[in-house]
Design an enzyme around this catalytic site. Structure first.
Site, mmCIF file in Angstrom:
data_model
loop_
_atom_site.group_PDB
_atom_site.id
_atom_site.type_symbol
_atom_site.label_atom_id
_atom_site.label_comp_id
_atom_site.label_asym_id
_atom_site.label_seq_id
_atom_site.Cartn_x
_atom_site.Cartn_y
_atom_site.Cartn_z
ATOM 1 C CD GLN A 101 -0.997 -0.874 3.623
ATOM 2 O OE1 GLN A 101 -2.225 -0.888 3.551
ATOM 3 N NE2 GLN A 101 -0.347 -1.434 4.636
ATOM 4 C CG HIS A 109 -5.904 2.605 19.460
ATOM 5 N ND1 HIS A 109 -5.230 3.701 18.960
ATOM 6 C CD2 HIS A 109 -5.887 1.674 18.459
ATOM 7 C CE1 HIS A 109 -4.805 3.433 17.721
ATOM 8 N NE2 HIS A 109 -5.186 2.216 17.400
ATOM 9 C CG ASP A 141 -6.563 -1.948 14.552
ATOM 10 O OD1 ASP A 141 -7.324 -1.261 13.859
ATOM 11 O OD2 ASP A 141 -5.663 -1.463 15.264
ATOM 12 C CB SER A 142 -8.914 -4.781 9.074
ATOM 13 O OG SER A 142 -10.241 -4.304 9.126
ATOM 14 C CB THR A 143 -7.011 -1.075 5.908
ATOM 15 O OG1 THR A 143 -6.892 -2.362 5.276
ATOM 16 C CG2 THR A 143 -5.656 -0.669 6.428
ATOM 17 C CG ASP A 144 -11.611 1.449 4.791
ATOM 18 O OD1 ASP A 144 -11.962 1.294 5.968
ATOM 19 O OD2 ASP A 144 -11.354 2.558 4.301
ATOM 20 C CG ASP A 170 -1.851 1.886 14.816
ATOM 21 O OD1 ASP A 170 -2.144 1.888 16.016
ATOM 22 O OD2 ASP A 170 -2.616 1.433 13.934
ATOM 23 C CD GLU A 192 0.371 -4.333 9.817
ATOM 24 O OE1 GLU A 192 -0.573 -3.982 10.541
ATOM 25 O OE2 GLU A 192 0.370 -4.175 8.568
ATOM 26 N N GLY A 240 -2.662 -12.171 8.077
ATOM 27 C CA GLY A 240 -3.579 -12.569 9.151
ATOM 28 C C GLY A 240 -4.475 -13.733 8.754
#
Ligand code: AG3
Length: 300
Positions: free
Chosen positions: A47, A78, A173-176, A102, A122, A155
């Site tokens: 990305q 969080h 805890d993902s992105t879109d 992060d 990750e 993952g």
């Protein structure tokens, strides 16, 4: 690209002409913009990663042009991805975090003395490396948490290979669901999540917004799949100033524990954790959904 360089056009602005702005489109005709100074950019194999600084929001970073974390409001996200589940099952010992490069989610988990191990997987080492350098507020946990085992990998593969009942809590805890986060929104992935959870296990997953059409579509798809697999599947919301519409949702899924009936508010309070967003009232209130959101979920 989402970065826009333009003159301030609204009102008697104090912003000088020609400043750099980061803008994120919420709809083709709606854009949220932050004045910014570029801090770092990197194109990883997965990305586009950009770090910026903004006077009000501090350091923030985006993945493929979508805001992920800002120094100013990350505490809300969080707090809310971690504490509600911990207040429902105070016996959580083994945690798996998927994504969350992060470190903010791991930081909040690490505050619980009863947690024995925190596995984290990750996919993109560049996110971790850049956050360590520019966002120690969230990423410092990687250098000081002995219970944490970090795996750089996918993952989806990780959960497929994990043993049955291996974890008490999964935090997705993902992105879109575009780009590297896509696999984390599939039925096959949720099926494995179910399998690797203990009987009192809970899965929390990033489940988008309910206001703009693109987010609604993604929320619906995710919720439908999770609900087909987990007997308990609820949505809870929180005010997130830098995500579309200022309001965002997590899914709470379990094999039986209910987020309200099994809420151990007193036990959680006795831990004495200081939180800036989460408390027992917020816990209960966050599961109350507006009618238009119930409608999105087909529960109106
Ligand atoms: N995870 C991504 C949340 C969704 C952002 N989406 C968006 N802005 N459209 C944030 C990671 C925090 N640890």
């Amino acid at each position: 690209m989402n970065v826009i360089d333009e003159h301030a056009q609204y009102g008697a602005s104090s912003i000088p002409a020609g400043d750099l702005w980061f803008g994120e489109y919420y709809a083709p005709d709606v854009r949220f913009a932050l004045q910014c100074q570029p801090v770092a950019q990197e194109r990883s194999p997965y990305q586009q990663i950009d770090f910026y600084r903004n006077p009000t929001f501090g350091i923030f970073f985006t993945l493929n042009g979508y805001v992920q974390v800002t120094s100013k409001d990350e505490f809300i996200y969080h707090d809310m991805i971690v504490h509600p589940a911990m207040a429902v099952n105070p016996d959580i010992r083994r945690v798996l975090i998927i994504g969350g490069g992060d470190g903010g989610t791991a930081r909040e988990v690490s505050r619980y003395p009863g947690i024995e191990k925190i596995d984290m997987v990750e996919i993109d080492e560049a996110v971790i490396r850049l956050c360590r350098r520019f966002l120690p507020q969230t990423a410092a946990v990687f250098d000081r948490e002995p219970r944490l085992t970090l795996t750089i990998g996918d993952g989806v593969d990780f959960v497929a290979k994990a043993a049955d009942g291996a974890y008490d809590l999964l935090l997705v805890d993902s992105t879109d669901p575009v780009g590297p986060g896509e696999g984390l929104f599939t039925a096959a992935f949720y099926q494995d999540c179910y399998r690797i959870l203990s009987p009192k296990g809970i899965m929390i997953n990033q489940q988008e917004g309910a206001f703009y059409p693109q987010d609604i579509w993604e929320m619906q798809r995710a919720h439908k799949k999770v609900s087909a697999i987990f007997p308990v599947s609820k949505l809870y919301g929180f005010n997130m100033p830098t995500y579309a519409s200022g309001y965002w949702y997590f899914g709470f899924a379990s094999k039986g524990l209910d987020p309200l009936q099994d809420h151990h508010a007193d036990q959680w309070r006795r831990l004495g954790l200081k939180t800036k967003y989460y408390n027992a009232d917020i816990h209960r209130a966050s599961f109350a959904l507006p009618n238009y959101v119930l409608d999105v979920l087909g529960q109106a």
